[in-house]
Design a protein around this motif. Structure first.
Motif, PDB file in Angstrom:
ATOM      1  N   ALA A  78       0.652  -1.104  -0.001  1.00 48.00           N
ATOM      2  CA  ALA A  78      -0.143   0.133   0.083  1.00 48.00           C
ATOM      3  C   ALA A  78       1.094   1.292  -0.021  1.00 48.00           C
ATOM      4  CB  ALA A  78      -0.968   0.136   1.035  1.00 48.00           C
ATOM      5  N   GLY A  79       2.082   1.017   0.843  1.00 47.68           N
ATOM      6  CA  GLY A  79       2.757   2.332   0.699  1.00 47.68           C
ATOM      7  C   GLY A  79       3.357   2.619  -0.667  1.00 47.68           C
ATOM      8  N   GLU A  80       4.169   1.414  -1.000  1.00 44.65           N
ATOM      9  CA  GLU A  80       4.612   1.551  -2.575  1.00 44.65           C
ATOM     10  C   GLU A  80       3.590   2.032  -3.553  1.00 44.65           C
ATOM     11  OE1 GLU A  80       5.836  -2.480  -3.392  1.00 44.65           O
ATOM     12  OE2 GLU A  80       7.525  -2.316  -2.161  1.00 44.65           O
ATOM     13  N   ALA A  81       2.159   1.888  -3.595  1.00 47.31           N
ATOM     14  CA  ALA A  81       1.128   2.208  -4.405  1.00 47.31           C
ATOM     15  C   ALA A  81       0.981   3.838  -4.135  1.00 47.31           C
ATOM     16  CB  ALA A  81      -0.029   1.658  -4.287  1.00 47.31           C
ATOM     17  N   ALA A  82       1.199   4.146  -2.844  1.00 47.30           N
ATOM     18  CA  ALA A  82       1.201   5.680  -2.712  1.00 47.30           C
ATOM     19  C   ALA A  82       2.366   6.578  -2.924  1.00 47.30           C
ATOM     20  CB  ALA A  82       0.753   5.923  -1.165  1.00 47.30           C
ATOM     21  N   GLY A  83       3.470   5.820  -3.011  1.00 46.09           N
ATOM     22  CA  GLY A  83       4.674   6.550  -3.205  1.00 46.09           C
ATOM     23  C   GLY A  83       5.579   6.557  -2.050  1.00 46.09           C
ATOM     24  N   VAL A  84       5.301   6.074  -1.119  1.00 42.92           N
ATOM     25  CA  VAL A  84       6.201   6.213   0.415  1.00 42.92           C
ATOM     26  C   VAL A  84       6.547   4.653   0.544  1.00 42.92           C
ATOM     27  CG1 VAL A  84       4.735   8.057   1.236  1.00 42.92           C
ATOM     28  CG2 VAL A  84       4.234   5.791   1.710  1.00 42.92           C
ATOM     29  N   LYS A  85       7.976   4.651   1.193  1.00 45.43           N
ATOM     30  CA  LYS A  85       8.596   3.755   1.591  1.00 45.43           C
ATOM     31  C   LYS A  85       8.302   2.992   2.978  1.00 45.43           C
ATOM     32  CE  LYS A  85      13.265   1.390   1.300  1.00 45.43           C
ATOM     33  NZ  LYS A  85      14.592   1.897   1.023  1.00 45.43           N
ATOM     34  N   LEU A  86       7.997   1.780   3.065  1.00 44.02           N
ATOM     35  CA  LEU A  86       7.825   1.489   4.255  1.00 44.02           C
ATOM     36  C   LEU A  86       8.616   0.016   4.601  1.00 44.02           C
ATOM     37  CD1 LEU A  86       3.922   1.901   4.472  1.00 44.02           C
ATOM     38  CD2 LEU A  86       5.604   3.325   5.425  1.00 44.02           C
ATOM     39  N   ASP A  87       9.868   0.288   5.119  1.00 44.69           N
ATOM     40  CA  ASP A  87      10.869  -0.961   5.356  1.00 44.69           C
ATOM     41  C   ASP A  87      10.689  -1.671   6.648  1.00 44.69           C
ATOM     42  OD1 ASP A  87      12.741  -2.608   5.162  1.00 44.69           O
ATOM     43  OD2 ASP A  87      14.191  -1.410   4.025  1.00 44.69           O
ATOM     44  N   PHE A  88      10.026  -2.532   6.793  1.00 49.87           N
ATOM     45  CA  PHE A  88       9.539  -3.194   8.040  1.00 49.87           C
ATOM     46  C   PHE A  88      10.797  -4.089   8.469  1.00 49.87           C
ATOM     47  CE2 PHE A  88       5.437  -2.198   7.009  1.00 49.87           C
ATOM     48  CZ  PHE A  88       4.954  -1.488   7.961  1.00 49.87           C
ATOM     49  N   ALA A 118      10.331  14.027   7.518  1.00 50.82           N
ATOM     50  CA  ALA A 118      11.734  13.565   8.063  1.00 50.82           C
ATOM     51  C   ALA A 118      11.742  12.698   9.206  1.00 50.82           C
ATOM     52  CB  ALA A 118      12.750  14.719   8.269  1.00 50.82           C
ATOM     53  N   ILE A 119      10.839  12.628  10.203  1.00 49.96           N
ATOM     54  CA  ILE A 119      10.405  11.785  11.155  1.00 49.96           C
ATOM     55  C   ILE A 119       9.978  10.330  10.687  1.00 49.96           C
ATOM     56  CG2 ILE A 119       9.110  11.391  13.220  1.00 49.96           C
ATOM     57  CD1 ILE A 119       9.362  14.479  13.497  1.00 49.96           C
ATOM     58  N   TYR A 120       9.146  10.257   9.618  1.00 50.03           N
ATOM     59  CA  TYR A 120       8.628   9.157   9.056  1.00 50.03           C
ATOM     60  C   TYR A 120       9.767   8.438   8.503  1.00 50.03           C
ATOM     61  CZ  TYR A 120       3.545  10.405   9.781  1.00 50.03           C
ATOM     62  OH  TYR A 120       2.343  10.422  10.550  1.00 50.03           O
ATOM     63  N   LYS A 121      10.471   9.153   7.679  1.00 49.35           N
ATOM     64  CA  LYS A 121      11.558   8.641   7.148  1.00 49.35           C
ATOM     65  C   LYS A 121      12.684   7.892   8.125  1.00 49.35           C
ATOM     66  CE  LYS A 121      15.243   9.437   3.748  1.00 49.35           C
ATOM     67  NZ  LYS A 121      16.439   8.703   4.628  1.00 49.35           N
ATOM     68  N   ALA A 122      13.078   8.652   9.155  1.00 48.65           N
ATOM     69  CA  ALA A 122      13.887   8.165  10.020  1.00 48.65           C
ATOM     70  C   ALA A 122      13.330   6.723  10.717  1.00 48.65           C
ATOM     71  CB  ALA A 122      14.035   9.096  11.253  1.00 48.65           C
ATOM     72  N   TYR A 123      12.189   6.651  10.832  1.00 47.04           N
ATOM     73  CA  TYR A 123      11.602   5.460  11.480  1.00 47.04           C
ATOM     74  C   TYR A 123      11.386   4.226  10.332  1.00 47.04           C
ATOM     75  CZ  TYR A 123       9.103   2.224  14.359  1.00 47.04           C
ATOM     76  OH  TYR A 123       8.618   1.128  15.251  1.00 47.04           O
ATOM     77  N   PHE A 124      10.681   4.825   9.282  1.00 45.75           N
ATOM     78  CA  PHE A 124      10.107   3.640   8.457  1.00 45.75           C
ATOM     79  C   PHE A 124      11.327   3.336   7.369  1.00 45.75           C
ATOM     80  CE2 PHE A 124       6.016   4.947   9.759  1.00 45.75           C
ATOM     81  CZ  PHE A 124       5.566   3.731  10.377  1.00 45.75           C
ATOM     82  N   GLU A 125      12.309   4.109   6.996  1.00 49.37           N
ATOM     83  CA  GLU A 125      13.484   3.991   6.151  1.00 49.37           C
ATOM     84  C   GLU A 125      14.740   3.710   6.779  1.00 49.37           C
ATOM     85  OE1 GLU A 125      13.470   6.403   2.650  1.00 49.37           O
ATOM     86  OE2 GLU A 125      11.334   6.947   2.960  1.00 49.37           O
ATOM     87  N   ASP A 126      14.969   4.090   7.903  1.00 44.22           N
ATOM     88  CA  ASP A 126      16.345   4.221   8.462  1.00 44.22           C
ATOM     89  C   ASP A 126      16.147   3.305   9.744  1.00 44.22           C
ATOM     90  OD1 ASP A 126      17.372   5.835   6.513  1.00 44.22           O
ATOM     91  OD2 ASP A 126      16.695   7.582   7.608  1.00 44.22           O
ATOM     92  N   GLY A 127      15.241   2.973  10.088  1.00 43.23           N
ATOM     93  CA  GLY A 127      15.091   2.262  11.235  1.00 43.23           C
ATOM     94  C   GLY A 127      15.597   2.829  12.717  1.00 43.23           C
ATOM     95  N   LEU A 128      15.349   4.134  12.637  1.00 41.71           N
ATOM     96  CA  LEU A 128      15.906   4.689  13.936  1.00 41.71           C
ATOM     97  C   LEU A 128      15.093   4.790  15.069  1.00 41.71           C
ATOM     98  CD1 LEU A 128      17.767   7.796  12.237  1.00 41.71           C
ATOM     99  CD2 LEU A 128      18.639   5.737  12.894  1.00 41.71           C
ATOM    100  N   ASN A 129      15.481   4.950  16.347  1.00 39.67           N
ATOM    101  CA  ASN A 129      14.639   5.114  17.644  1.00 39.67           C
ATOM    102  C   ASN A 129      14.447   6.447  17.783  1.00 39.67           C
ATOM    103  OD1 ASN A 129      13.598   4.727  20.034  1.00 39.67           O
ATOM    104  ND2 ASN A 129      15.457   4.212  21.035  1.00 39.67           N
ATOM    105  N   LEU A 130      13.030   6.906  17.728  1.00 38.77           N
ATOM    106  CA  LEU A 130      12.427   8.207  17.809  1.00 38.77           C
ATOM    107  C   LEU A 130      12.185   8.548  19.266  1.00 38.77           C
ATOM    108  CD1 LEU A 130       9.588   8.118  15.098  1.00 38.77           C
ATOM    109  CD2 LEU A 130      11.982   8.789  14.970  1.00 38.77           C
ATOM    110  N   GLY A 131      12.614   7.485  20.179  1.00 39.49           N
ATOM    111  CA  GLY A 131      12.661   7.956  21.653  1.00 39.49           C
ATOM    112  C   GLY A 131      14.090   8.344  22.186  1.00 39.49           C
ATOM    113  N   ASP A 132      14.951   8.186  21.135  1.00 43.15           N
ATOM    114  CA  ASP A 132      16.437   8.714  21.728  1.00 43.15           C
ATOM    115  C   ASP A 132      16.342  10.158  21.062  1.00 43.15           C
ATOM    116  OD1 ASP A 132      18.958   9.180  21.497  1.00 43.15           O
ATOM    117  OD2 ASP A 132      19.650   7.294  20.506  1.00 43.15           O
ATOM    118  N   ILE A 133      16.798  10.990  22.196  1.00 46.76           N
ATOM    119  CA  ILE A 133      17.011  12.470  22.010  1.00 46.76           C
ATOM    120  C   ILE A 133      17.782  12.698  20.931  1.00 46.76           C
ATOM    121  CG2 ILE A 133      18.361  12.825  23.976  1.00 46.76           C
ATOM    122  CD1 ILE A 133      16.456  15.407  24.522  1.00 46.76           C
TER     123      ILE A 133
END
Length: 214
Positions: A78-88, A118-133
């Protein structure tokens, strides 16, 4: 036109819904649009260090590993169809999103939409911890926010409490899932609908604002 968006930054359907809405706005261009972002904390009990993602999701959804993978595959398509990357495969942690919402609240209006993406990308493409300051500060500094000042603001309990209060207020007012959109305080859209549905909704909201002829 005013659009209020209720979302969480680890919600893949929120990212899809955002893309559909913004694609619709790119086609619509009928009047100036103002976007307001509102936090909806899906789980504020997750600690700053996070939990192992797949086991957390299995417990939360009550799914077997195979069923969870099928859900991820469907969402990714669904993400690909919309044009966004979701790398689980990149997502390793279930994280607390409060800091990311604080950053959105603190970001200047001129870059706020970009910071959200940028926050969405950090999580869904880079796998970063959004709880890390440090992760959150790095995102902010990429948009010319001062690192030292930002770190102080992110550790300010008033900013944190405001995010929690706003999320709680949304739930108390009947919002129980995201994404959730309110256009001109009148038309509500629940879910990540298609670009066409958003276009229809924008047109309907605009018509509701046309004064009746005497």
């Amino acid at each position: 036109m005013l659009i209020d968006i209720f979302h969480d930054t680890v919600c893949p359907w929120c990212r899809i819904g955002k893309k559909h809405l913004f694609d619709a706005l790119a086609q619509w261009q009928e009047e100036e649009v103002h976007i307001r972002w509102h936090p909806f904390l899906l789980d504020n009990t997750v600690p700053a260090e996070g939990y192992e993602f797949r086991s957390f999701m299995q417990n939360r959804k009550g799914m077997k590993a195979e069923e969870l993978q099928q859900m991820f595959d469907y969402t990714q398509r669904a993400g690909e169809a919309a044009g966004v990357k979701l790398d689980f495969e990149k997502v390793r942690l279930a994280v607390n999103t409060k800091l990311s919402h604080q950053l959105i609240a603190l970001a200047p209006t001129s870059v706020k939409n970009d910071v959200v993406e940028a926050i969405y990308k950090a999580y869904f493409e880079d796998g970063l911890n959004l709880g890390d300051i440090n992760v959150i500060v790095a995102i902010g500094t990429a948009y010319q926010m001062d690192a030292g000042e930002l770190k102080l603001q992110l550790t300010n309990h008033a900013v944190s409490d405001a995010v929690v209060a706003e999320s709680t207020f949304a739930r108390l007012n009947g919002i129980n899932s995201v994404p959730f959109f309110v256009i001109n305080n009148k038309v509500k859209v629940n879910g990540s609908h298609s670009v066409e549905v958003f276009l229809e909704t924008l047109n309907r909201a605009a018509l509701l604002d046309i004064p009746a002829k005497i």
